[in-house]
Design a protein around this motif. Sequence first.
Motif, PDB file in Angstrom:
ATOM      1  N   PRO A  85      22.480 -67.118  38.477  1.00  0.00           N
ATOM      2  CA  PRO A  85      22.019 -68.490  38.259  1.00  0.00           C
ATOM      3  C   PRO A  85      22.266 -69.344  39.508  1.00  0.00           C
ATOM      4  O   PRO A  85      23.380 -69.406  40.018  1.00  0.00           O
ATOM      5  CB  PRO A  85      22.868 -68.979  37.087  1.00  0.00           C
ATOM      6  N   GLY A  86      21.204 -69.924  40.020  1.00  0.00           N
ATOM      7  CA  GLY A  86      21.336 -70.800  41.173  1.00  0.00           C
ATOM      8  C   GLY A  86      21.582 -70.091  42.484  1.00  0.00           C
ATOM      9  O   GLY A  86      22.039 -70.709  43.442  1.00  0.00           O
ATOM     10  N   GLU A  87      21.300 -68.784  42.540  1.00  0.00           N
ATOM     11  CA  GLU A  87      21.476 -68.044  43.795  1.00  0.00           C
ATOM     12  C   GLU A  87      20.294 -67.100  44.024  1.00  0.00           C
ATOM     13  O   GLU A  87      20.166 -66.069  43.373  1.00  0.00           O
ATOM     14  CB  GLU A  87      22.775 -67.248  43.813  1.00  0.00           C
ATOM     15  N   PHE A  88      19.439 -67.520  44.948  1.00  0.00           N
ATOM     16  CA  PHE A  88      18.305 -66.711  45.370  1.00  0.00           C
ATOM     17  C   PHE A  88      18.502 -66.369  46.845  1.00  0.00           C
ATOM     18  O   PHE A  88      18.876 -67.227  47.641  1.00  0.00           O
ATOM     19  CB  PHE A  88      16.988 -67.477  45.210  1.00  0.00           C
ATOM     20  N   VAL A  89      18.261 -65.108  47.181  1.00  0.00           N
ATOM     21  CA  VAL A  89      18.404 -64.653  48.562  1.00  0.00           C
ATOM     22  C   VAL A  89      17.025 -64.183  49.035  1.00  0.00           C
ATOM     23  O   VAL A  89      16.423 -63.298  48.435  1.00  0.00           O
ATOM     24  CB  VAL A  89      19.441 -63.517  48.669  1.00  0.00           C
ATOM     25  N   ALA A  90      16.537 -64.821  50.095  1.00  0.00           N
ATOM     26  CA  ALA A  90      15.206 -64.511  50.615  1.00  0.00           C
ATOM     27  C   ALA A  90      15.319 -64.086  52.070  1.00  0.00           C
ATOM     28  O   ALA A  90      16.098 -64.646  52.843  1.00  0.00           O
ATOM     29  CB  ALA A  90      14.296 -65.720  50.500  1.00  0.00           C
ATOM     30  N   HIS A  91      14.509 -63.084  52.439  1.00  0.00           N
ATOM     31  CA  HIS A  91      14.520 -62.529  53.793  1.00  0.00           C
ATOM     32  C   HIS A  91      13.204 -62.888  54.478  1.00  0.00           C
ATOM     33  O   HIS A  91      12.123 -62.547  53.989  1.00  0.00           O
ATOM     34  CB  HIS A  91      14.695 -61.016  53.747  1.00  0.00           C
ATOM     35  N   PHE A  92      13.321 -63.602  55.594  1.00  0.00           N
ATOM     36  CA  PHE A  92      12.176 -64.051  56.388  1.00  0.00           C
ATOM     37  C   PHE A  92      12.185 -63.313  57.731  1.00  0.00           C
ATOM     38  O   PHE A  92      12.882 -63.729  58.654  1.00  0.00           O
ATOM     39  CB  PHE A  92      12.249 -65.565  56.630  1.00  0.00           C
ATOM     40  N   PRO A  93      11.447 -62.204  57.839  1.00  0.00           N
ATOM     41  CA  PRO A  93      11.449 -61.449  59.096  1.00  0.00           C
ATOM     42  C   PRO A  93      10.534 -62.092  60.147  1.00  0.00           C
ATOM     43  O   PRO A  93       9.521 -62.725  59.822  1.00  0.00           O
ATOM     44  CB  PRO A  93      10.914 -60.084  58.686  1.00  0.00           C
ATOM     45  N   LYS A  94      10.925 -61.920  61.406  1.00  0.00           N
ATOM     46  CA  LYS A  94      10.145 -62.452  62.523  1.00  0.00           C
ATOM     47  C   LYS A  94       9.484 -61.304  63.257  1.00  0.00           C
ATOM     48  O   LYS A  94      10.118 -60.302  63.561  1.00  0.00           O
ATOM     49  CB  LYS A  94      11.068 -63.251  63.469  1.00  0.00           C
ATOM     50  N   GLN A  95       8.209 -61.475  63.529  1.00  0.00           N
ATOM     51  CA  GLN A  95       7.464 -60.434  64.251  1.00  0.00           C
ATOM     52  C   GLN A  95       7.799 -60.476  65.716  1.00  0.00           C
ATOM     53  O   GLN A  95       8.078 -61.495  66.286  1.00  0.00           O
ATOM     54  CB  GLN A  95       5.957 -60.645  64.094  1.00  0.00           C
TER      55      GLN A  95
END
Length: 77
Positions: A67-77
């Motif tokens: 609850p209230g914890e989302f982990v997102a991965h944004f890779p860079k090209q």
Amino acid sequence: MSETTLDVRDVPPSDRHPKIHDAFEELDAGDVLTIVNDHEPKPLFYEFQAEVEAFDADGYAVEERGPGEFVAHFPKQ
């Protein structure tokens, strides 16, 4: 490849996107910015997809860890 983690849960909402964009800009190609957020960052994903040429949308991933914890991965090209 390196990974930078940025926990924005305590950052005021109006400051989150600029802080995330700044952190992403500092990455080298092939690096990943991992965001810890209090909600799913779908609007941020769409913003990056539309505005950030170096964002690898195909490599994006998000998971809800609790609850209230989302982990997102944004890779860079």
